[in-house]
Design a protein around this motif. Structure first.
Motif, mmCIF file in Angstrom:
data_model
loop_
_atom_site.group_PDB
_atom_site.id
_atom_site.type_symbol
_atom_site.label_atom_id
_atom_site.label_comp_id
_atom_site.label_asym_id
_atom_site.label_seq_id
_atom_site.Cartn_x
_atom_site.Cartn_y
_atom_site.Cartn_z
ATOM 1 N N MET A 218 20.715 46.413 59.953
ATOM 2 C CA MET A 218 19.692 45.961 60.887
ATOM 3 C C MET A 218 19.781 46.736 62.194
ATOM 4 S SD MET A 218 18.960 42.139 62.432
ATOM 5 C CE MET A 218 19.436 41.394 60.896
ATOM 6 N N ASP A 219 20.997 46.966 62.677
ATOM 7 C CA ASP A 219 21.180 47.738 63.908
ATOM 8 C C ASP A 219 20.668 49.163 63.759
ATOM 9 O OD1 ASP A 219 22.383 45.679 65.363
ATOM 10 O OD2 ASP A 219 24.396 46.204 64.673
ATOM 11 N N GLN A 220 20.941 49.761 62.616
ATOM 12 C CA GLN A 220 20.643 51.186 62.434
ATOM 13 C C GLN A 220 19.215 51.463 61.978
ATOM 14 O OE1 GLN A 220 23.723 52.410 59.682
ATOM 15 N NE2 GLN A 220 25.267 52.619 61.300
ATOM 16 N N GLU A 221 18.661 50.568 61.159
ATOM 17 C CA GLU A 221 17.357 50.845 60.558
ATOM 18 C C GLU A 221 16.291 49.791 60.850
ATOM 19 O OE1 GLU A 221 17.618 52.110 56.417
ATOM 20 O OE2 GLU A 221 19.798 52.308 56.658
ATOM 21 N N GLY A 222 16.692 48.688 61.463
ATOM 22 C CA GLY A 222 15.736 47.633 61.776
ATOM 23 C C GLY A 222 15.748 46.514 60.751
ATOM 24 N N ALA A 223 15.213 45.368 61.162
ATOM 25 C CA ALA A 223 15.237 44.174 60.310
ATOM 26 C C ALA A 223 14.434 44.361 59.030
ATOM 27 C CB ALA A 223 14.718 42.970 61.082
ATOM 28 N N LYS A 224 13.340 45.095 59.101
ATOM 29 C CA LYS A 224 12.504 45.284 57.905
ATOM 30 C C LYS A 224 13.258 46.047 56.842
ATOM 31 C CE LYS A 224 7.869 46.677 56.477
ATOM 32 N NZ LYS A 224 6.553 47.234 56.930
ATOM 33 N N ALA A 225 13.972 47.099 57.242
ATOM 34 C CA ALA A 225 14.735 47.897 56.286
ATOM 35 C C ALA A 225 15.889 47.098 55.690
ATOM 36 C CB ALA A 225 15.272 49.156 56.964
ATOM 37 N N ALA A 226 16.398 46.122 56.452
ATOM 38 C CA ALA A 226 17.537 45.316 55.995
ATOM 39 C C ALA A 226 17.089 44.014 55.349
ATOM 40 C CB ALA A 226 18.460 45.024 57.172
ATOM 41 N N ARG A 227 15.824 43.921 54.998
ATOM 42 C CA ARG A 227 15.275 42.662 54.485
ATOM 43 C C ARG A 227 16.039 42.145 53.266
ATOM 44 N NH1 ARG A 227 9.103 42.052 52.107
ATOM 45 N NH2 ARG A 227 9.340 39.945 51.241
ATOM 46 N N LYS A 228 16.345 43.023 52.324
ATOM 47 C CA LYS A 228 17.041 42.574 51.115
ATOM 48 C C LYS A 228 18.456 42.118 51.436
ATOM 49 C CE LYS A 228 18.488 45.475 47.885
ATOM 50 N NZ LYS A 228 18.461 46.414 46.747
ATOM 51 N N GLU A 229 19.147 42.888 52.267
ATOM 52 C CA GLU A 229 20.519 42.535 52.619
ATOM 53 C C GLU A 229 20.585 41.203 53.371
ATOM 54 O OE1 GLU A 229 20.412 46.693 51.523
ATOM 55 O OE2 GLU A 229 19.188 45.509 52.914
ATOM 56 N N ILE A 230 19.608 40.978 54.250
ATOM 57 C CA ILE A 230 19.562 39.721 54.993
ATOM 58 C C ILE A 230 19.317 38.546 54.044
ATOM 59 C CG2 ILE A 230 18.301 38.399 56.741
ATOM 60 C CD1 ILE A 230 17.734 41.121 58.134
ATOM 61 N N ALA A 231 18.409 38.751 53.079
ATOM 62 C CA ALA A 231 18.142 37.692 52.096
ATOM 63 C C ALA A 231 19.380 37.404 51.255
ATOM 64 C CB ALA A 231 16.969 38.104 51.205
ATOM 65 N N MET A 232 20.111 38.460 50.910
ATOM 66 C CA MET A 232 21.303 38.285 50.081
ATOM 67 C C MET A 232 22.376 37.454 50.786
ATOM 68 S SD MET A 232 21.385 42.158 48.562
ATOM 69 C CE MET A 232 23.012 42.107 47.861
ATOM 70 N N ILE A 233 22.612 37.751 52.063
ATOM 71 C CA ILE A 233 23.660 36.993 52.766
ATOM 72 C C ILE A 233 23.241 35.555 53.000
ATOM 73 C CG2 ILE A 233 24.598 39.067 53.850
ATOM 74 C CD1 ILE A 233 23.263 38.102 56.493
ATOM 75 N N LYS A 234 21.939 35.343 53.166
ATOM 76 C CA LYS A 234 21.452 33.983 53.412
ATOM 77 C C LYS A 234 21.693 33.093 52.197
ATOM 78 C CE LYS A 234 19.525 30.710 55.718
ATOM 79 N NZ LYS A 234 19.575 29.740 54.627
ATOM 80 N N LEU B 140 15.947 34.467 46.924
ATOM 81 C CA LEU B 140 16.183 35.037 45.600
ATOM 82 C C LEU B 140 14.929 35.721 45.070
ATOM 83 C CD1 LEU B 140 18.276 32.126 44.071
ATOM 84 C CD2 LEU B 140 19.109 34.438 44.522
ATOM 85 N N ARG B 141 13.784 35.108 45.311
ATOM 86 C CA ARG B 141 12.515 35.729 44.903
ATOM 87 C C ARG B 141 12.333 37.080 45.571
ATOM 88 N NH1 ARG B 141 7.239 33.828 47.878
ATOM 89 N NH2 ARG B 141 8.468 34.951 49.421
ATOM 90 N N ASP B 142 12.620 37.127 46.868
ATOM 91 C CA ASP B 142 12.445 38.381 47.609
ATOM 92 C C ASP B 142 13.442 39.441 47.160
ATOM 93 O OD1 ASP B 142 10.388 37.265 49.004
ATOM 94 O OD2 ASP B 142 11.511 36.911 50.845
ATOM 95 N N ILE B 143 14.682 39.027 46.902
ATOM 96 C CA ILE B 143 15.697 39.986 46.446
ATOM 97 C C ILE B 143 15.270 40.600 45.118
ATOM 98 C CG2 ILE B 143 18.087 40.233 45.642
ATOM 99 C CD1 ILE B 143 18.711 37.805 47.575
ATOM 100 N N GLY B 144 14.830 39.744 44.182
ATOM 101 C CA GLY B 144 14.386 40.247 42.883
ATOM 102 C C GLY B 144 13.195 41.177 43.005
ATOM 103 N N LYS B 145 12.248 40.796 43.843
ATOM 104 C CA LYS B 145 11.047 41.621 44.042
ATOM 105 C C LYS B 145 11.407 42.994 44.614
ATOM 106 C CE LYS B 145 6.644 41.523 46.591
ATOM 107 N NZ LYS B 145 5.816 40.716 47.531
ATOM 108 N N LEU B 146 12.276 43.026 45.608
ATOM 109 C CA LEU B 146 12.670 44.283 46.227
ATOM 110 C C LEU B 146 13.507 45.133 45.284
ATOM 111 C CD1 LEU B 146 13.548 42.867 49.753
ATOM 112 C CD2 LEU B 146 11.666 44.434 49.236
ATOM 113 N N GLU B 147 14.306 44.493 44.431
ATOM 114 C CA GLU B 147 15.101 45.251 43.452
ATOM 115 C C GLU B 147 14.204 45.899 42.402
ATOM 116 O OE1 GLU B 147 18.805 46.716 42.095
ATOM 117 O OE2 GLU B 147 18.162 45.775 43.981
ATOM 118 N N PHE B 148 13.184 45.155 41.959
ATOM 119 C CA PHE B 148 12.265 45.715 40.971
ATOM 120 C C PHE B 148 11.524 46.931 41.523
ATOM 121 C CE2 PHE B 148 12.246 41.835 38.210
ATOM 122 C CZ PHE B 148 12.363 42.513 37.018
#
Length: 401
Positions: free
Chosen positions: A323-339, A389-397
């Motif tokens: 998030m620091d390096q690329e912004g919250a949008k780029a880290a969307r999947k990682e943020i969803a995963m930790i949540k 989980l829905r967002d993580i799966g969608k971004l992985e696909f």
């Protein structure tokens, strides 16, 4: 990813750990005693204000801040290490003025507020002289989809007229809660993500009615609390609009990214305290002729807990760094995963500690039960697991299709 912190953060870590050991843990019981002895549980225990003054004296104040011009400036990655330490105690975040929802509200005002709004509301929040709440969630719709909200914000001349039912407005019960950031629809027929706006609503505005307090698993979380609030023809000046009409969803998203890092690291801190309590308890208790710590089953659950905590921490720090390096949008999947991961693991570890403590684990003699209840709510707060989980799966696909 980085596994080290800056010299500045390392120094703050040391100071924070020392402060927790000298002032926070020894006063947790006193805080509860003072709260229970007061005329109302919605009054502020004197020890809290004393601890806040000590935190200021030690330079441990507003550590969450990332914006220039507002004192301590730390990245999400650096602050995450401090947030974990504070998460070991349920009273600690407020002591350092790093308590939700105030941190998120202050970040919104820092980033989007006018000079007038900052002078009137941000500065007192930064000083800790007032508190705030965030009113987005509604009882009649699935608020995990923020575009579902039905609250009305209608402009009439130089005023906005607000009608709504909100609930789970954390902090609204606090007698120091002077201001709410309110999210509602200014343009119900506009593009889906541009219908919403955010407006500042002073809590003493006519028509603002706290209908009831909402306990969590029986905990009232006094004097902070969570409330259902009705807004009945509430009028505020147009100057109370935050940023622009139609930007409410955008503001909410910018607020939620860092907030999820904070929630997750605090959950990891709670898990760390649980494993510490578990190990100390096992070392001093004996069953069937030997200390619990010598039994294979106990060592196994300690091992499982240590592996899970370290995995969750590394993943959360990775999300913060991205998030620091690329912004919250780029880290969307990682943020969803930790949540999803951090609350799950925190619950696992705390539950194991409760099991080792036996009956004592579910009492208020130890902090485990309260931490468990808090961690369980995190599977709903800022979006339930299923949405993430829905967002993580969608971004992985997306990587393969």
């Amino acid at each position: 990813m980085l596994t080290t912190v800056s010299n500045k953060t390392s120094e703050l870590q040391g100071k924070l750990i020392t402060f927790m050991e000298e002032y926070i843990y020894p006063n947790e019981e006193l805080y509860e005693k003072q709260l229970n002895a007061m005329e109302s549980r919605w009054n502020i225990p004197p020890i809290m204000e004393e601890l806040k003054e000590r935190a200021k004296e030690h330079g441990l104040w507003n550590l969450f801040n990332r914006e220039e011009g507002y004192g301590t400036t730390l990245s999400n990655y650096d602050y995450a290490h401090l947030c974990e330490i504070m998460g070991r105690s349920l009273i600690a975040p407020e002591v350092f003025n790093c308590n939700a929802p105030d941190t998120g509200n202050m970040e919104v005002l820092m980033k989007y507020g006018t000079d007038e709004q900052k002078e009137k509301w941000l500065n007192p929040l930064l000083d800790g002289s007032i508190r705030s709440c965030f009113t987005m969630t509604e009882p009649d719709v699935a608020s995990s989809d923020a575009t579902n909200i039905q609250s009305h914000i209608v402009r009439e001349g130089d005023e906005y007229v607000i009608n709504a039912k909100k609930w789970w407005s954390s902090g609204a019960m606090d007698p120091r809660c002077d201001i709410a950031i309110f999210m509602g629809k200014t343009d119900p027929h506009g593009p889906r993500h541009e219908q919403q706006s955010m407006v500042l609503v002073p809590m003493d505005t006519p028509g603002v009615e706290i209908k009831r307090h909402l306990p969590v698993f029986g905990y009232d979380h006094a004097p902070h609390g969570h409330a259902e609030i009705h807004f009945n023809d509430v009028r505020v000046p147009v100057s109370n609009l935050i940023y622009k009409e139609g930007k409410g969803f955008e503001i909410a998203q910018s607020r939620l990214g860092p907030g999820r890092i904070h929630h997750c690291m605090r959950a990891i801190g709670a898990a760390e305290r649980a494993i510490e309590l578990l190990c100390r308890r096992a070392a001093e208790r004996e069953a069937f002729g030997t200390p619990l710590a010598e039994k294979g089953v106990i060592r196994e659950i300690v091992a499982e807990s240590r592996m899970e905590i370290d995995q969750a921490r590394l993943l959360t720090l990775h999300a913060a760094q991205k998030m620091d390096q690329e912004g919250a949008k780029a880290a969307r999947k990682e943020i969803a995963m930790i949540k999803v991961i951090a609350p799950r693991i925190s619950l696992n570890v705390i539950d194991r500690a409760i099991q080792v403590f036996g009956g004592a684990g579910v009492t208020e003699d130890f902090p485990l039960a309260a931490h468990w209840a808090n961690a369980r709510t995190l599977r709903i707060v800022d979006g339930p697991d299923q949405v993430h989980l829905r967002d993580i799966g969608k971004l992985e696909f997306k990587k393969y299709l």
